[in-house]
Structures are given as structure tokens and as C-alpha cells.
Design a protein around this motif. Structure first.
Motif, PDB file in Angstrom:
ATOM      1  N   LEU A   1       0.824  -1.206   0.000  1.00 14.35           N
ATOM      2  CA  LEU A   1       0.000   0.000   0.000  1.00 14.35           C
ATOM      3  C   LEU A   1       0.861   1.260   0.000  1.00 14.35           C
ATOM      4  CD1 LEU A   1      -2.853  -0.974   2.502  1.00 14.35           C
ATOM      5  CD2 LEU A   1      -2.949  -0.939   0.006  1.00 14.35           C
ATOM      6  N   LEU A   2       1.908   1.260   0.803  1.00 15.45           N
ATOM      7  CA  LEU A   2       2.793   2.429   0.864  1.00 15.45           C
ATOM      8  C   LEU A   2       3.463   2.698  -0.480  1.00 15.45           C
ATOM      9  CD1 LEU A   2       4.468   2.038   4.377  1.00 15.45           C
ATOM     10  CD2 LEU A   2       2.935   3.878   3.628  1.00 15.45           C
ATOM     11  N   GLU A   3       3.754   1.629  -1.219  1.00 16.04           N
ATOM     12  CA  GLU A   3       4.336   1.803  -2.551  1.00 16.04           C
ATOM     13  C   GLU A   3       3.404   2.584  -3.468  1.00 16.04           C
ATOM     14  OE1 GLU A   3       5.166  -2.125  -3.891  1.00 16.04           O
ATOM     15  OE2 GLU A   3       6.875  -2.402  -2.539  1.00 16.04           O
ATOM     16  N   LYS A   4       2.100   2.489  -3.192  1.00 15.08           N
ATOM     17  CA  LYS A   4       1.103   3.216  -3.982  1.00 15.08           C
ATOM     18  C   LYS A   4       0.702   4.539  -3.333  1.00 15.08           C
ATOM     19  CE  LYS A   4      -0.887  -1.018  -5.942  1.00 15.08           C
ATOM     20  NZ  LYS A   4      -0.635  -0.705  -7.361  1.00 15.08           N
ATOM     21  N   GLY A   5       1.391   4.904  -2.246  1.00 14.64           N
ATOM     22  CA  GLY A   5       1.090   6.148  -1.549  1.00 14.64           C
ATOM     23  C   GLY A   5      -0.147   6.075  -0.686  1.00 14.64           C
ATOM     24  N   LEU A   6      -0.542   4.868  -0.273  1.00 17.92           N
ATOM     25  CA  LEU A   6      -1.756   4.686   0.515  1.00 17.92           C
ATOM     26  C   LEU A   6      -1.415   4.169   1.903  1.00 17.92           C
ATOM     27  CD1 LEU A   6      -3.892   2.928  -2.242  1.00 17.92           C
ATOM     28  CD2 LEU A   6      -4.010   5.326  -1.572  1.00 17.92           C
ATOM     29  N   PHE A   7      -2.151   4.654   2.888  1.00 11.86           N
ATOM     30  CA  PHE A   7      -1.950   4.196   4.262  1.00 11.86           C
ATOM     31  C   PHE A   7      -3.207   4.510   5.063  1.00 11.86           C
ATOM     32  CE2 PHE A   7      -0.296   8.445   3.652  1.00 11.86           C
ATOM     33  CZ  PHE A   7      -0.899   9.164   4.677  1.00 11.86           C
ATOM     34  N   GLY A   8      -3.292   3.965   6.275  1.00 12.75           N
ATOM     35  CA  GLY A   8      -4.450   4.215   7.130  1.00 12.75           C
ATOM     36  C   GLY A   8      -5.436   3.058   7.120  1.00 12.75           C
TER      37      GLY A   8
END
Length: 253
Positions: A158-165
Motif C-alpha cells: 500500500l505504501l508503494e502506492k502512496g496509501l496508508f491508514g
């Protein structure tokens, strides 16, 4: 040994006595991670955007290894949308591409818009006619007993895609379980958190399509619709969604 840790919270008393749903969460974890998960869930229930809960239920139960199904994580991509109207138009297009009729797609959006308050679970709609095929009223079908098989690898993806939370982390796992169910054509969802306007359409065919805007900022109403093939064994589907333990495996690079 793994354990299912569940939280559900409401305001004004338990859900069964008319309490307003505030939040819910679930993890499937090893024993040493249970305490940390419970603390995080309590904080979530007490500090939620929808209000402070005065009823919080926590449940911990062992999970037998033999009972676990493993299913793949849906591939994730995003649609372009800079307004509610554009987002809902994109949602209809994605649903139709996945095999939902235009009539049923419009019915799904309309049903979420016209909710009096957010549901704990999802509505099941016939993918051809748009008619509701479950009889669970405002409770809906509560998808449960799921998590990611490898949280560290999943969160790195997810972080690789700029997503978190929590929003996207939990939604993608849930959508992957739902898409793996026999009879499910597609899913439509947007959050009931007032400050979170992103939603998605998901299907086994085309993966998880993140849509940046599906409701107005500050709107506390959200919902989830599962579109199912005409003639689906609804009770069998509900049993899978609510009772089958499923761990989702992130794809390897």
C-alpha cells in the motif's frame, strides 16, 4: 494459534437495542499481538469521527488452522473523479463493466444515498434487476472473520502506492473476501466517516477501483452494496461472508 479479535461500538446503547452504529473493526492475529489490537480498537471507538461510543463490544476467539481459507488480494487501481457527480458516474461505469446492469448500478447508488443512517453491514442486490435479495433490513450482511495473511508485506504494498491508514487497509481486505464469494458480481462502497469521501467499486474481474470522491465532505452517511448473480443461493453466500475465516494473501512481486 491465531485469534479473531472483533470490536463493534454504538451510541445510545447496544445495536440490538437501537443504538446508533459508530464503528467496527476486526483482526486475525497471533496471541502476542492481541493486546495491542484491543487497545487500538478501543481508541478507535472512543475517538471516532461519527461520535464517542457509549457501548463497546470486544470479542476474542481462537481460530482453527484447518478452518482457514486463503484468497488472493485484489489488484488496486484508481479512477479519476474531482466531484461527487463524476465519482458516481465512474462508479456506474465500473459496475457495468464488471457485469452489473445500468439499472441495478443506479439502484445501488440510490439505496446508499437514501439511507436514514449508515448500516452495520451490506445490502445484497440482484445484479440484473437491482432488487434487494436479502431480508436483513438495516443491519445488512456483516462481512466478518477476515484479515491479511502477511500484514507487513501488505502494508508495504500500500505504501508503494502512496496509501496508508485503516480505511483503505480494511476495505481492500474486505473487498477481496467479498469478490472471492460464489455469486458476487461486484461491490460498491463509500465510507460513513464524515471526513472521508473516497469509495470504491470492486470485482473479481477488474480488481479494486478506488474512486476519490463519492459523497460530500461532512456527510455521515455511507454504505455498501454487493451485487449478486440472479438465482444465487443467498443464504449460502451470507454464511460464507459472515462465518468463513478468510486470510487474504498479497501478491508477490
Amino acid at each position: 494459534m491465531l485469534y479473531s479479535v472483533k470490536m463493534r461500538s454504538a451510541q445510545g446503547g447496544p445495536h440490538e437495542q437501537g443504538g446508533r452504529h459508530i464503528s467496527g473493526a476486526e483482526r486475525i492475529l497471533s496471541e502476542e499481538k492481541i493486546e495491542q489490537a484491543i487497545v487500538a480498537m478501543l481508541h478507535r471507538a472512543q475517538k471516532h469521527q461519527r461520535g464517542m461510543a457509549d457501548f463497546i463490544s470486544l470479542k476474542v476467539e481462537a481460530v482453527k488452522t484447518a478452518d482457514i481459507f486463503y484468497r488472493p488480494l485484489l489488484p488496486l487501481s484508481s479512477c479519476q473523479a474531482d466531484s461527487v457527480m463524476a465519482g458516481r458516474k465512474a462508479a456506474v461505469e465500473e459496475l457495468v463493466k464488471a457485469g452489473v446492469s445500468t439499472e441495478a448500478a443506479a439502484a445501488g447508488i440510490s439505496r446508499i444515498i437514501n439511507l436514514r443512517d449508515s448500516m452495520r453491514g451490506a445490502m445484497l442486490l440482484d445484479a440484473d434487476t437491482g432488487l434487494r435479495v436479502d431480508s436483513l433490513g438495516e443491519r445488512g450482511v456483516r462481512v466478518s472473520k477476515m484479515d491479511c495473511d502477511n500484514s507487513e508485506r501488505y502494508e508495504a504494498r500500500l505504501l508503494e502506492k502512496g496509501l496508508f491508514g485503516d480505511h483503505v487497509r480494511e476495505a481492500l481486505v474486505l473487498a477481496s473476501k467479498v469478490a472471492s464469494a460464489v455469486g458476487v458480481v461486484a461491490e460498491l462502497c463509500w465510507s460513513d466517516d464524515p471526513e472521508y469521501v473516497t469509495g470504491y467499486v470492486a470485482s473479481a474481474k477488474y480488481g479494486y477501483k478506488r474512486i476519490p470522491v463519492l459523497k460530500e465532505y461532512g456527510n455521515p452517511i455511507g454504505g455498501r452494496v454487493f451485487f449478486v448473480e440472479h438465482g444465487t443461493d443467498v443464504q449460502k453466500l451470507i454464511t460464507y461472508l459472515q462465518d468463513q475465516v478468510v486470510l487474504i494473501r498479497p501478491e508477490d512481486k
